[in-house]
Write a protein that holds these residues in place. Structure first.
Motif, short mmCIF file in Angstrom:
data_model
loop_
_atom_site.label_atom_id
_atom_site.label_comp_id
_atom_site.label_asym_id
_atom_site.label_seq_id
_atom_site.Cartn_x
_atom_site.Cartn_y
_atom_site.Cartn_z
N GLU A 422 -15.23 50.22 -30.98
CA GLU A 422 -15.68 48.83 -30.98
C GLU A 422 -14.58 47.90 -31.45
O GLU A 422 -14.38 46.80 -30.89
CB GLU A 422 -16.90 48.67 -31.90
N ALA A 423 -13.84 48.31 -32.48
CA ALA A 423 -12.77 47.47 -33.01
C ALA A 423 -11.71 47.22 -31.95
O ALA A 423 -11.26 46.08 -31.76
CB ALA A 423 -12.15 48.14 -34.23
N TRP A 424 -11.31 48.25 -31.25
CA TRP A 424 -10.27 48.08 -30.23
C TRP A 424 -10.78 47.29 -29.03
O TRP A 424 -10.02 46.56 -28.39
CB TRP A 424 -9.69 49.43 -29.82
N LEU A 425 -12.07 47.41 -28.74
CA LEU A 425 -12.62 46.60 -27.67
C LEU A 425 -12.65 45.13 -28.08
O LEU A 425 -12.32 44.24 -27.27
CB LEU A 425 -14.03 47.09 -27.33
N LEU A 426 -13.02 44.85 -29.33
CA LEU A 426 -12.97 43.47 -29.82
C LEU A 426 -11.55 42.91 -29.76
O LEU A 426 -11.34 41.74 -29.40
CB LEU A 426 -13.49 43.42 -31.26
N LYS A 431 -10.61 38.97 -30.03
CA LYS A 431 -11.33 38.65 -31.26
C LYS A 431 -10.68 39.41 -32.43
O LYS A 431 -11.24 40.39 -32.95
CB LYS A 431 -12.80 39.04 -31.12
N PRO A 432 -9.48 39.00 -32.84
CA PRO A 432 -8.70 39.79 -33.79
C PRO A 432 -9.35 39.97 -35.15
O PRO A 432 -9.28 41.05 -35.73
CB PRO A 432 -7.38 39.02 -33.90
N GLU A 433 -9.97 38.93 -35.69
CA GLU A 433 -10.54 39.06 -37.04
C GLU A 433 -11.75 39.99 -37.04
O GLU A 433 -11.92 40.82 -37.95
CB GLU A 433 -10.91 37.68 -37.58
N LYS A 434 -12.60 39.89 -36.02
CA LYS A 434 -13.73 40.81 -35.91
C LYS A 434 -13.24 42.23 -35.69
O LYS A 434 -13.80 43.20 -36.23
CB LYS A 434 -14.65 40.39 -34.76
N ALA A 435 -12.17 42.36 -34.90
CA ALA A 435 -11.60 43.68 -34.64
C ALA A 435 -11.11 44.31 -35.93
O ALA A 435 -11.38 45.49 -36.22
CB ALA A 435 -10.46 43.58 -33.63
N LEU A 436 -10.39 43.53 -36.74
CA LEU A 436 -9.85 44.07 -37.99
C LEU A 436 -10.96 44.42 -38.97
O LEU A 436 -10.91 45.47 -39.63
CB LEU A 436 -8.90 43.04 -38.63
N ALA A 437 -11.98 43.56 -39.06
CA ALA A 437 -13.08 43.85 -39.98
C ALA A 437 -13.80 45.14 -39.58
O ALA A 437 -14.15 45.96 -40.44
CB ALA A 437 -14.06 42.67 -39.99
N THR A 438 -13.98 45.33 -38.29
CA THR A 438 -14.67 46.52 -37.81
C THR A 438 -13.82 47.76 -38.03
O THR A 438 -14.32 48.82 -38.45
CB THR A 438 -15.02 46.37 -36.31
N MET A 439 -12.52 47.63 -37.77
CA MET A 439 -11.64 48.78 -37.95
C MET A 439 -11.50 49.13 -39.43
O MET A 439 -11.44 50.31 -39.78
CB MET A 439 -10.25 48.46 -37.35
N ARG A 440 -11.50 48.13 -40.29
CA ARG A 440 -11.45 48.41 -41.73
C ARG A 440 -12.73 49.12 -42.18
O ARG A 440 -12.68 50.01 -43.05
CB ARG A 440 -11.26 47.11 -42.52
#
Length: 542
Positions: A422-426, A431-440
């Motif tokens: 999901e993070a990489w899809l974001l 959507k970089p901030e959502k991607a980072l939050a999800t990956m974290r």
């Protein structure tokens, strides 16, 4: 650190292994004695003529060679029809406390029947009755599907046996085993491991070649914070049981935690070759793919992709694998690992699902989740967003199945993969901030979760994925911190070292860039991967 000896990384052994068949059945049927299984003395009130065979069955349990153990106990029951403890032994082989395999209805019913038979035959001492009661605690209520409740009952019952017979080495060993088995559900796995290790050390000091003392000590130390404990005990396992495949494999649970890839490869070569001599009935034992996956993981960290492919080809030489979680795990993990570790994203995206088809995949959600994680990550990294969404949807479904089965650990492993895709899809959707939050979130969940002994390591660690994402977002200092967090849990990984070197270089930290590139060359200087050439070019300018 372990002493390194020079051995051929892949010589005649695996070449022969890749084309091996199940022909040498005679070896698996031969009698094994104390001098090649370790020292086990479990006196029972059965015919004296079956005592050695009974001891052999207990030794095989301690080696987690359950098929061979059951064969020994069946032999005891056949030779002495009045031996109640033979049926205790059969019951003990039908569940595997530290493995992810869960006994089905048939095994639960068979185990309970073995308990009832043992009781009908009237065990010959209070001690024997205590052992039968302990295994009965696991099997009672055969219709109950809560595995963790069963394991918890077994632990409490084995503790009673251990307290009642403090000088009984077998009671101590089986209690330590049951204590380790409850760790995933306890919330305090490190404390469980430490408690078990103390008990096991007392056995080891009394009987240094006791297979349970050595084997379960490795499991007790196969946890964050204990990997460097008692390396002398770890290395002794080969001397205790040089022909037992699981004994040849087990020390590598510690080697992978220390990033000792040479030893990981060497021991698993021997384990895989031995496993083909111990078939599970007419099937290839799951000890074979278990060794191959650990061995391939070592090759991939050294950048020896051709040799990793040869291990994958060896897996494909057989179709009839023992139908257990362990086989399922490695049948799914090895092709996924080979694609993801090499960053072959198109290959990852195209991974076949549920292969081989003639396998009960519906029972094994986490292995299926690994395939979907690799497919989803490969899809998004290849630009196929729709395929990535489909993988996420399948991961969600698999996660729900594990929750319904009360398998919290498996659920978390699937969730880590789902969050990563999901993070990489974001990220791909801008959507970089959502991607980072999800990956974290994925990275933090993985950091709080212990590595399961079935796997040598994650297909791609979540903090390593976070580092890759941060590099793409041009935040190299944060990326370096992520890679270093990954290396703290998964040491000497090729891609984490390369990522850390790149992040250090991009952030202007020449000292750390040089250090990581140097470590990469030391690890994989003979590899043909582009990262090795990159490291060599950077260091040539220093």
């Amino acid at each position: 650190m372990f002493t390194h000896r020079r051995f051929p990384i892949l010589g005649f052994g695996l070449v022969a292994l890749a084309g091996a068949s199940l022909a040498p059945r005679a070896f698996a049927q031969q009698k094994h004695h104390a001098d090649d299984l370790g020292a086990v003395q479990f006196p029972v009130s059965c015919a004296p003529a079956v005592q050695e065979t009974f001891n052999r069955g207990v030794a095989f349990i301690h080696h987690m060679m359950y098929v061979e153990a059951r064969r020994a106990f069946d032999e005891v029951a056949e030779r002495d029809a009045t031996c109640a403890m033979a049926h205790w032994g059969v019951a003990m082989t039908l569940f595997q406390p530290l493995w992810p395999t869960r006994p089905g209805t048939a095994d639960l019913e068979r185990g309970w029947q073995a308990v009832e038979t043992a009781r009908e035959l009237s065990p010959g001492s209070d001690r024997e009755r205590a052992y039968v009661d302990a295994v009965a605690a696991f099997y009672q209520n055969p219709g109950d599907t809560d595995y963790w409740a069963r394991i918890a009952r077994f632990e409490r019952a084995m503790e009673r046996v251990y307290r009642a017979y403090p000088d009984d080495l077998e009671a101590a060993a089986f209690y330590a085993l049951s204590h380790l088995a409850t760790a995933p559900a306890s919330g305090e796995p490190l404390a469980h491991s430490g408690n078990a290790a103390k008990i096991l050390l007392s056995i080891y000091e009394a009987a240094p070649t006791h297979p349970g003392a050595v084997h379960y000590t490795i499991h007790a130390n196969d946890i964050d914070g204990r990997a460097s404990e008692r390396l002398d005990v770890v290395q002794s396992y080969n001397d205790i049981a040089p022909s037992v495949p699981h004994a040849l494999h087990m020390p590598t649970h510690i080697f992978v935690r220390l990033g000792d890839w040479q030893e990981t490869i060497r021991w698993n070569q021997k384990s895989a070759e031995a496993a083909l001599r111990f078939p599970a009935g007419d099937a290839v034992s799951h000890h074979y793919p278990h060794a191959l996956d650990y061995m391939m993981y070592g090759y991939l960290q050294r950048g020896e992709d051709d040799l990793a492919k040869r291990a994958l080809d060896a897996l494909a030489q057989h179709a009839n694998y023992q139908q257990t979680f362990i086989s399922a795990f490695h049948l799914a993990a090895m092709p996924a690992r080979y694609a993801v570790e090499r960053r072959a994203w198109a290959d990852a995206r195209a991974l076949p699902e549920r292969t081989p088809a003639a396998f009960p995949w519906e029972k094994f959600q986490w292995p299926e989740g690994m395939t979907q994680f690799a497919r989803g990550l490969g899809a998004v990294r290849s630009g196929d967003h729709e395929a990535a969404r489909q993988a996420i949807e399948k991961l969600e479904g698999l996660q729900q199945e594990t929750k319904r089965a009360n398998e919290d650990y498996f659920s978390k492993q699937i969730e880590i993969g789902r969050l990563a895709v999901e993070a990489w899809l974001l990220h791909a959707e801008g959507k970089p901030e959502k991607a980072l939050a999800t990956m974290r979130s994925a990275a933090e969940l993985e950091a709080a979760t212990e590595k399961h002994p079935v796997t040598p390591g994650a297909l791609q660690p979540a903090y390593e994925l976070l580092g890759d994402l941060l590099l793409e977002l041009e935040r190299p200092a944060d990326a370096l911190a992520a890679y270093e967090s990954s290396l703290a849990k998964w040491p000497r990984r090729f891609n984490s070292l390369l990522g850390a070197a790149r992040a250090a270089q991009a952030s202007g930290d020449r000292t750390r860039a040089e250090s990581y590139y140097s470590e990469l060359l030391e690890l994989a200087g003979g590899s043909k991967r582009a990262g090795v050439a990159e490291a060599r070019a950077y260091l040539s300018t220093r």
